[in-house]
Design an enzyme around this catalytic site. Structure first.
Site, PDB file in Angstrom:
ATOM      1  N   LYS A 322     -14.936-114.204  25.089  1.00 15.99           N
ATOM      2  CA  LYS A 322     -13.875-113.926  26.051  1.00 15.99           C
ATOM      3  C   LYS A 322     -12.559-114.453  25.499  1.00 15.99           C
ATOM      4  CE  LYS A 322     -17.072-114.424  29.960  1.00 15.99           C
ATOM      5  NZ  LYS A 322     -17.357-115.146  31.222  1.00 15.99           N
ATOM      6  N   HIS A 323     -11.466-114.051  26.101  1.00 14.74           N
ATOM      7  CA  HIS A 323     -10.163-114.486  25.619  1.00 14.74           C
ATOM      8  C   HIS A 323      -9.957-115.975  25.891  1.00 14.74           C
ATOM      9  CE1 HIS A 323      -8.725-110.480  24.593  1.00 14.74           C
ATOM     10  NE2 HIS A 323      -9.215-110.053  25.738  1.00 14.74           N
ATOM     11  N   GLU A 324      -9.254-116.615  24.985  1.00 14.31           N
ATOM     12  CA  GLU A 324      -8.930-118.020  25.159  1.00 14.31           C
ATOM     13  C   GLU A 324      -8.071-118.189  26.403  1.00 14.31           C
ATOM     14  OE1 GLU A 324      -9.423-121.327  25.155  1.00 14.31           O
ATOM     15  OE2 GLU A 324      -9.754-121.101  22.999  1.00 14.31           O
TER      16      GLU A 324
END
Length: 689
Positions: A322-324
């Site tokens: 997932k995105h940071e």
């Protein structure tokens, strides 16, 4: 131009957001804080070669079946829907059968807190290890031990994705009694025991005891890796076997009996690997044109696209897919800038080709404007609308998006290249005093324009006054920076979007909303970040200039790619001070910071170097299977967005709290898009804008 999308999950219709990276730290109903992760994206071939492709397609199709059969084997999970229930792990993972703690979901563990101090109640506070400069948040209030013996344990649910810092303090005086840091395991059962070691010194100890060990949630990744490596080994073995003449001739005869008999009976003699399978001249012409195309560019694009599809579909619900949440990088943060980079490379090659074949600049400009308009239109209408309210419901329509940013970036970079292009510059025929810089000096007007854009980004980011926020603020807001600037998410970037686009027309669920508990909408594809997206595409354009300036000089091209990668890496090291949080400009995908662009460009030059060397120079790799989706990037991107909620790309899970089942579903969906792109490639169906 193949203007593929990115591995973005933000391009979502309002009201139906996909999971964004964040932290499990968020307030639950009732005031108690509990930790959870909130869920949320060629050439002419002989008969033997065709046989190899059919074998490859069949084996690729078998991947989905293999994953489904092995990961979802009977006894692997027990159905229980979304509520707490028991589950057993299949022996395929090598884990013993066990029951999950009641009320515990994926990426969580159960913590029983025992307060054995008779005199006072305590406050248990916690802070996520991934939350930078965050204050401790209240986790539970612990009553004192009763006179009749140990009091009842307080039950809390804690996060298992990041280490947690636990702090015990007195409920009245607020004094710090003890502090521990611990990384809990998924579905584990733990006890935190607070007791007095010495009555004279009033020394308090805090010990974590494992009541029931956690599961290894990463075994599904290992198993899936082994499955795909097995498929790859079979493909490589099949390719080697097909090089044996008797085997190749037998396969050729079985797949094309009529053609084989015709050729044997003709004056041409026995067929060989260079003969055409068909007497139709059309494939020969098509093959001749395909050889002129750099397969490495489509392979690079396809690699990014496949990773994007996988992470958009959920990535097995693992946090690193997932995105940071704010500063830093995860796998999902890599693909969008790589798409932008390769789009810039394609711009350089395609414009050079069109002008070389006699197209006027006015005609090329018209194509640029039309392509940009179509990309923006597809982003707003096809991918982005709120389907519940209808595609023309503009009240809450998100205006920015992945395709919208790609369209604007393509317009600026392509128009800039068209405006300042010089005859002979790309071919290296212009005379210049410094031949070593022949891929830079002829394009100095473009460089000045790009540097001016970067100065604008720096000035707006660090000098624009933002009401209620410190000047030059780059933080996430919320509880970040110890809660001093809760409504300052993104600083100037967020302020400009709110001012110009309005709060209802930007992304409502940013990645910082879970970890940093931000309440302000923030759009990672906003206005200010588009400037650095243009910079990223221009660096990709520079890679195309290198290919054109040093045409067929592979050593020069590879060395230039390496030099550019080193330069970008040095700039990133200076800007970030080689740290995640303490640099002048941290790496931040939400802001599309300058260091993010230089870091992604460093990786992109290295990756392009490797793929170019393997695919186009040494021809040790055909680019498969990534080459096929790279040839149909727009179709695959829009298709995976539109059909993501339909079978066979998604189905109702037996166990929605299982990484194994999520990973199986996401890998099968991604593999299906590879197969679809391969079939389209074989049928010569390409959707270009």
């Amino acid at each position: 131009m193949a203007a593929p999308p990115a591995s973005e999950t933000q391009n979502r219709r309002p009201g139906a957001p996909r999971a964004r990276p964040g932290s499990p730290c968020r307030r639950w109903p009732g005031g108690e804080r509990r930790w959870r992760w909130r869920s949320r994206p060629g050439a002419e071939r002989s008969g033997a070669a065709q046989g190899g492709h059919k074998m490859a397609a069949a084996l690729a199709a078998a991947v989905a079946a293999a994953l489904g059969a092995l990961l979802l084997a009977p006894g692997g999970t027990e159905p229980h829907g979304d509520g707490p229930a028991a589950s057993s792990f299949s022996s395929a993972w090598g884990a013993a059968e066990r029951w999950r703690p009641p009320g515990v979901r994926m990426d969580q563990a159960l913590l029983l807190v025992h307060n054995e101090l008779p005199e006072q109640g305590l406050r248990l506070l916690a802070r996520c290890g991934a939350c930078h400069r965050c204050a401790y948040q209240l986790l539970a209030v612990l009553p004192p031990r009763g006179d009749g013996g140990p009091g009842k344990a307080v039950v809390v649910v804690v996060d298992t994705q990041h280490p947690l810092s636990l702090l015990l303090s007195g409920s009245l005086a607020g004094s710090e009694l003890c502090k521990i840091q611990y990384h809990f395991g998924e579905f584990g059962n733990y006890s935190l025991v607070i007791k007095t070691l010495s009555t004279s010194t009033k020394t308090v100890s805090c010990d974590v005891v494992i009541n029931e060990g956690p599961v290894n949630s990463y075994l599904p990744i290992l198993f899936a890796f082994l499955v795909y490596m097995g498929i790859l080994a079979i493909l490589i073995t099949g390719r080697l076997v097909m090089k044996i003449d008797p085997v190749r001739n037998w396969v050729y005869k079985k797949l094309n009996p009529r053609e084989t008999d015709r050729l044997i009976n003709s004056e041409l003699g026995s067929p060989n690997t260079t003969d055409s399978v068909s007497s139709d001249p059309a494939p020969r012409l098509w093959s001749a044109t395909s050889r002129q195309r750099l397969r490495s560019l489509d392979t690079f694009r396809g690699l990014s696209l496949i990773i994007m599809v996988f992470v958009n579909y959920g990535g097995g619900k693992y946090w690193f897919f997932k995105h940071e949440s704010w500063n830093g990088l995860t796998v999902a943060d890599l693909v969008f800038p790589w798409f932008v980079f390769i789009m810039g490379t394609s711009i350089s090659l395609s414009l050079s080709s069109m002008l070389r074949w006699g197209s006027s600049k006015q005609k090329v400009l018209g194509k640029i404007l039309w392509r940009s308009f179509l990309l923006i239109l597809l982003g707003v209408i096809v991918v982005n609308p709120n389907y519940c309210l209808g595609p023309l419901s503009w009240e809450n329509l998100r205006i920015p998006g992945v395709l919208q940013r790609l369209g604007l970036t393509y317009l600026v970079v392509a128009a800039l290249e068209l405006l300042f292009t010089r005859a002979g510059a790309d071919s290296g025929t212009l005379e210049m005093s410094c031949p070593a810089l022949q891929d830079i000096l002829p394009y100095w007007p473009q460089w000045i324009f790009i540097l001016m854009l970067e100065v604008i980004w720096l000035c707006l980011t660090f000098l624009l006054p933002v009401p209620g926020c410190p000047r030059g603020y780059l933080g996430p807001g919320g509880i970040g920076d110890f809660g001093n600037y809760p409504n300052c998410t993104g600083g100037a970037a967020g302020y400009i979007d709110h001012l110009i686009l309005g709060e209802n027309h930007i992304y409502q669920h940013p990645s910082s909303s879970v970890l940093y508990q931000t309440t302000m909408p923030y759009d990672p594809e906003g206005i200010l970040g588009t400037i650095n997206t243009i910079l990223m595409a221009f660096l990709g354009l520079q890679a195309g200039k290198i290919i054109l300036s040093y045409r067929d000089q592979h050593k020069q091209i590879l060395s230039r790619f390496l030099i550019w990668s080193i330069v970008m890496g040095i700039i990133s090291a200076i800007l970030t001070k080689c740290s995640k949080e303490e640099g002048f400009i941290p790496i931040n995908k939400n802001l599309w910071s300058t260091s993010y662009v230089t870091t992604m460009s460093c990786f992109a030059f290295i990756l392009l170097l490797l793929i170019y060397y393997l695919v186009d120079v040494k021809r040790l790799w055909s680019g498969a299977p990534f080459f096929y989706p790279g040839m149909n990037s727009i179709l695959v991107y829009i298709g995976h967005e539109v059909f993501e909620d339909y079978f066979p790309f998604k189905w109702r899970m037996r166990d929605s709290q299982s990484h194994a089942e999520h990973l199986t579903q996401n890998l099968i969906a991604t593999t299906l898009w590879v197969i679809i792109s391969y079939v389209l490639y074989r049928k010569r169906i390409f959707w270009k804008i």
